[in-house]
Structures are given as C-alpha cells and as structure tokens.
Design a protein around this motif. Structure first.
Motif, PDB file in Angstrom:
ATOM      1  N   LEU A  66      10.883   4.276  -4.570  1.00 28.87           N
ATOM      2  CA  LEU A  66      11.066   4.761  -3.155  1.00 28.87           C
ATOM      3  C   LEU A  66      12.455   5.227  -2.870  1.00 28.87           C
ATOM      4  N   LYS A  67      12.953   6.260  -1.868  1.00 32.69           N
ATOM      5  CA  LYS A  67      14.249   6.554  -1.612  1.00 32.69           C
ATOM      6  C   LYS A  67      14.811   5.617  -0.451  1.00 32.69           C
ATOM      7  N   ILE A  68      16.019   5.763  -0.209  1.00 33.91           N
ATOM      8  CA  ILE A  68      16.637   4.965   0.907  1.00 33.91           C
ATOM      9  C   ILE A  68      16.014   5.496   2.117  1.00 33.91           C
ATOM     10  N   GLY A  69      15.652   4.446   3.021  1.00 33.22           N
ATOM     11  CA  GLY A  69      15.051   4.748   4.433  1.00 33.22           C
ATOM     12  C   GLY A  69      13.819   5.011   4.436  1.00 33.22           C
ATOM     13  N   GLU A  70      13.028   5.061   3.207  1.00 32.71           N
ATOM     14  CA  GLU A  70      11.440   5.489   3.394  1.00 32.71           C
ATOM     15  C   GLU A  70      10.542   4.165   3.617  1.00 32.71           C
ATOM     16  N   HIS A  71      11.082   2.993   3.801  1.00 31.97           N
ATOM     17  CA  HIS A  71      10.611   1.888   4.136  1.00 31.97           C
ATOM     18  C   HIS A  71      11.756   0.768   4.519  1.00 31.97           C
ATOM     19  N   SER A  72      11.664  -0.044   5.619  1.00 32.14           N
ATOM     20  CA  SER A  72      12.724  -0.912   6.001  1.00 32.14           C
ATOM     21  C   SER A  72      12.119  -1.774   7.058  1.00 32.14           C
ATOM     22  N   SER A  73      12.872  -2.927   7.344  1.00 30.11           N
ATOM     23  CA  SER A  73      12.539  -3.981   8.412  1.00 30.11           C
ATOM     24  C   SER A  73      13.778  -4.573   8.907  1.00 30.11           C
ATOM     25  N   THR A  74      13.876  -4.561  10.197  1.00 30.93           N
ATOM     26  CA  THR A  74      15.091  -4.893  10.925  1.00 30.93           C
ATOM     27  C   THR A  74      15.526  -6.443  10.581  1.00 30.93           C
ATOM     28  N   PHE A  75      14.412  -7.408  10.984  1.00 32.27           N
ATOM     29  CA  PHE A  75      14.629  -8.927  10.815  1.00 32.27           C
ATOM     30  C   PHE A  75      14.370  -9.412   9.367  1.00 32.27           C
ATOM     31  N   ALA A  76      13.926  -8.524   8.262  1.00 31.25           N
ATOM     32  CA  ALA A  76      13.452  -9.073   6.940  1.00 31.25           C
ATOM     33  C   ALA A  76      14.771  -9.474   6.027  1.00 31.25           C
ATOM     34  N   GLY A  77      14.739 -10.433   5.606  1.00 21.77           N
ATOM     35  CA  GLY A  77      15.688 -10.618   4.564  1.00 21.77           C
ATOM     36  C   GLY A  77      16.760 -11.622   5.437  1.00 21.77           C
ATOM     37  N   LEU A 127       0.620  -1.246  -0.136  1.00 19.97           N
ATOM     38  CA  LEU A 127      -0.011  -0.051   0.029  1.00 19.97           C
ATOM     39  C   LEU A 127       0.895   1.224   0.047  1.00 19.97           C
ATOM     40  N   LYS A 128       1.803   1.159   0.714  1.00 22.32           N
ATOM     41  CA  LYS A 128       2.675   2.438   0.887  1.00 22.32           C
ATOM     42  C   LYS A 128       3.718   2.596  -0.695  1.00 22.32           C
ATOM     43  N   PHE A 129       4.062   1.375  -1.348  1.00 20.54           N
ATOM     44  CA  PHE A 129       4.945   1.507  -2.250  1.00 20.54           C
ATOM     45  C   PHE A 129       3.920   2.074  -3.512  1.00 20.54           C
ATOM     46  N   SER A 130       2.513   1.736  -3.493  1.00 17.74           N
ATOM     47  CA  SER A 130       1.587   2.117  -4.447  1.00 17.74           C
ATOM     48  C   SER A 130       1.322   3.546  -4.200  1.00 17.74           C
ATOM     49  N   ARG A 131       1.106   3.854  -3.079  1.00 20.17           N
ATOM     50  CA  ARG A 131       1.096   5.478  -2.926  1.00 20.17           C
ATOM     51  C   ARG A 131       2.181   6.283  -3.413  1.00 20.17           C
ATOM     52  N   LYS A 132       3.630   5.917  -3.042  1.00 16.50           N
ATOM     53  CA  LYS A 132       4.488   6.591  -3.555  1.00 16.50           C
ATOM     54  C   LYS A 132       4.685   6.661  -5.079  1.00 16.50           C
TER      55      LYS A 132
END
Length: 398
Positions: free
Chosen positions: A269-280, A112-117
C-alpha cells in the motif's frame, strides 16, 4: 426498569437487549443498579477477555490518561511502539506488520482491502456460516441472510463454500471469471454456534492458498488471544495465515482492533490508501500492553485451557443427564451448548438466577467468560446452568 426504557428511547431498537442494567464489574462478576451480583459468561461478547477492570489494565489506563490520550499515527509515540513490540512477541512468526483499527469489523475491512491491493484480484472465498462484521465489506463475507438481505447489493465476486467443498477451491480459483485472490475464515466459527472445522480443513486451505498465490485471512476476533487455550486458535491445527484480524479483548475492554500480516502485504500500500484517525492512540495501546502482560505473565492462556476443559467436561456431563442438550463443543473458554429448543427463556431465567449467558441463533448457548475464571466459578456456573435446564425441561415436559 424505567431507566432501561429511557435508554431505549435514545439508542433505537438495534440490539437484542436483556432486562438488566450493569454498573460495575470485576473479574468474572458484574453488578447491576440494585447491587445484585452476576457470574458473567457473556463477557461483553468476549471483550472482557482478561476480566472486568483487570488491575493491570486499570493501572495502565489511569497512568496514561494523565500523560497523553490521543496521538495520531502521523507522529511517533513510545507507548504505541511498546505495544507493538509486545504484540509481535506473541504474534505468529511471519505476521510482523500491523495496521491499527478501532474494532473487529474495521480490521476485516482493512484485511480485505490490503489483500485486494496485494493480489490485484477482487474475488473472495468465504465460508457458509462465517461471520465477519456488519459494515459493507465485512458484511459481504458474512453468510447469514438475515444480516445481508436489507443491504444488497454488497461486494461482487464473493463465493461462499461449505467445509465439504474444500477440494473444489482449486477448480473455483482457476475459472477465468472467478478472479479469486482471498480466502477468509474463522478458525472456529463463533456467531454461528462455536462450529469446529473438520480436522484437515485449515491445513488444506493453507496449502491451496500457498500453491495458488492466494491471501489467507484468519478472523481471530473472537477466537484469538488465548480464548481457545492457545494464544491463537490456528495453532490447534498448526496453521498460520497471511493476515490475521483481531479486536474484542485485545486492549482489555478499550476499543482496539488489529490487522496483522506478512510485511510484503502491508508494504504493497501507498501512503494515504488506508488510515484511521483514532487508531493506535496511546490510551488503547497502554491498555493493550497491559492486556498482553495479563495473558502472558498471569498465565491466562494456560488457565483458559485448564479451566475451559473443566467447564466443557461439566457441560458434557449435563448433556448425558439432560436430553434437552443436543451437543457440546468448543475449546478453552469458547464453548457452545446446542439445545433442542429455543434458549430465550433460559437466557432470561439466567438473569433471575444471577448468571449472564450469551446465545448463537435461536437454540445455542454461547459461553465466552473472562479467562480469569477459576474452578470454583466454573462449578457455580455449571450448577446454575443445570438449574436453568431443569426449569426448561419442566416448562417443556411438565
């Protein structure tokens, strides 16, 4: 029973719980603390996609936990890269950029965030009956009032439509106040009761999104990865979305979610606009690679189609013999049995008879067994379900 009550005192009353304590699982079977065996048609709400303690997944986790368990996305990792290459080999051809999450609802939030951006528009169209999770963004596009009412207000600009209203989408989008940039749908609605879309619905949605410049999100968290007899449920209608959300069985039972999409969407998206600590993390990625190998190399998608048809045909036969069944629907190993009455007693009786069943709402049995289920296990499941139905008929009609 004492251990069940003890656990309840720590975790709160947030889940519909069953009076059984499971300690072991293998394939399509689980065992409780007393050593009693159950056929598992619940499948951890679809998480046990490649079977409980799948040999490939167990080996991958065992080997990886001796090497490296955590590795943030700020540094590179070969296990992560190996997973991405494997995943891209099975992903829809135009969806070649992926954001890692830890769950399905997080994948929806990211989408949803990525689509809005990408579109610059905040309005969203979702479906009556749709279920996408319970965090604020995903809850905003989830239809059922019982999940929403205690947490209002949610995201503004969400418009719910029925399947029959597809022709009105173009009109909705062109209204000056709508600001619609996104449409989110489940190709097959799971939580609502295995609801199949009308034949041309998904194609019509795809055409409208393409013509109007909207982002189409498919929530394949429950229906994806072979569950319906094809790798992706959207393939049944030859429709590809712009973003696809995944989770549940994607890593063989280890928590992982994915939002995979057209590269230009993620690149907006730009660096830092969305992230996750454990992901990947490498543990989940190792398990994910093993799960994909199980799906592809062990023929589980084909098995889902073949054995799922046997299961569905058997359920249809039960419907013909028992008027208590109103409808049977679904594809592959994603099946729903709509009853004319509340299914609570059937679920509890199932535990007594050695089978775990899932539900959708008050009157629908939902079946999400592991894709490793064989014909013998299907036939045994059908026998047990018929016994449960006969007992329910006796309770109802004497």
């Amino acid at each position: 029973m004492q251990s069940l009550e003890s656990e309840e005192s720590y975790v709160g009353n947030l889940y519909q719980r069953f009076p059984v304590s499971i300690i072991k699982g293998k394939g399509c079977k689980v065992w409780d603390t007393n050593g009693r065996e159950y056929l598992d048609c619940m499948g951890g709400y679809g998480v046990a996609l490649v079977g409980h303690c799948n040999d490939r997944v167990v080996q991958a986790i065992t080997e990886q936990c001796h090497e490296l368990i955590t590795c943030h996305m700020s540094v590179y990792n070969e296990v992560r890269l190996r997973f991405l290459k494997k995943f891209n080999s099975i992903a829809p051809k135009n969806l070649q950029s992926t954001f890692f999450t830890n769950s399905g609802t997080e994948a929806v939030e990211a989408a949803l965030k990525f689509s809005r951006k990408f579109t610059g528009k905040s309005g969203i169209i979702a479906l009556n009956g749709g279920y996408h999770g319970k965090t604020f963004g995903s809850l905003s596009v989830t239809y059922n009032e019982k999940y929403r009412k205690s947490f209002l207000p949610l995201l503004e600009g969400v418009k719910f439509i029925s399947y029959s209203e597809v022709e009105s989408i173009s009109e909705i989008v062109t209204r000056s106040e709508s600001n619609i940039g996104t449409i989110i749908v489940e190709p097959i609605q799971g939580e609502t009761g295995i609801i199949m879309p009308p034949p041309n619905f998904l194609k019509s949605i795809r055409e409208i999104c393409t013509a109007k410049g909207l982002v189409l999100i498919f929530d394949e968290i429950q229906s994806g990865l072979g569950r319906t007899g094809k790798m992706w449920a959207g393939q049944h209608w030859d429709v590809e979305p712009d973003i696809m959300c995944l989770a549940k069985g994607v890593a063989g039972g280890v928590p992982m979610g994915l939002a995979t999409m057209r590269p230009e969407i993620l690149n907006s998206l730009k660096i830092g606009e969305h992230s996750s600590t454990f992901a990947g993390n490498p543990l989940a990625c190792a398990a994910g690679s093993a799960a994909i190998d199980a799906l592809v190399e062990d023929g589980l998608v084909t098995n889902s189609e073949k054995v799922g048809k046997i299961f569905k045909d058997g359920l249809i036969k039960l419907k013909e013999n028992h008027k208590i069944i109103r409808d049977v629907r679904g594809l592959g190993m994603m099946l729903g049995v709509e009853m004319r009455f509340d299914v609570k007693d059937i679920l509890l009786d199932g535990i007594n008879h050695g089978i775990l069943l899932l539900y959708s709402g008050r009157n629908i049995l939902r079946l999400l067994p592991p894709l490793v289920m064989n014909e013998e296990e299907v036939n045994k499941s059908l026998q047990l379900i018929e016994i449960l139905i006969q007992k329910e008929e006796k309770r109802r009609f004497g």
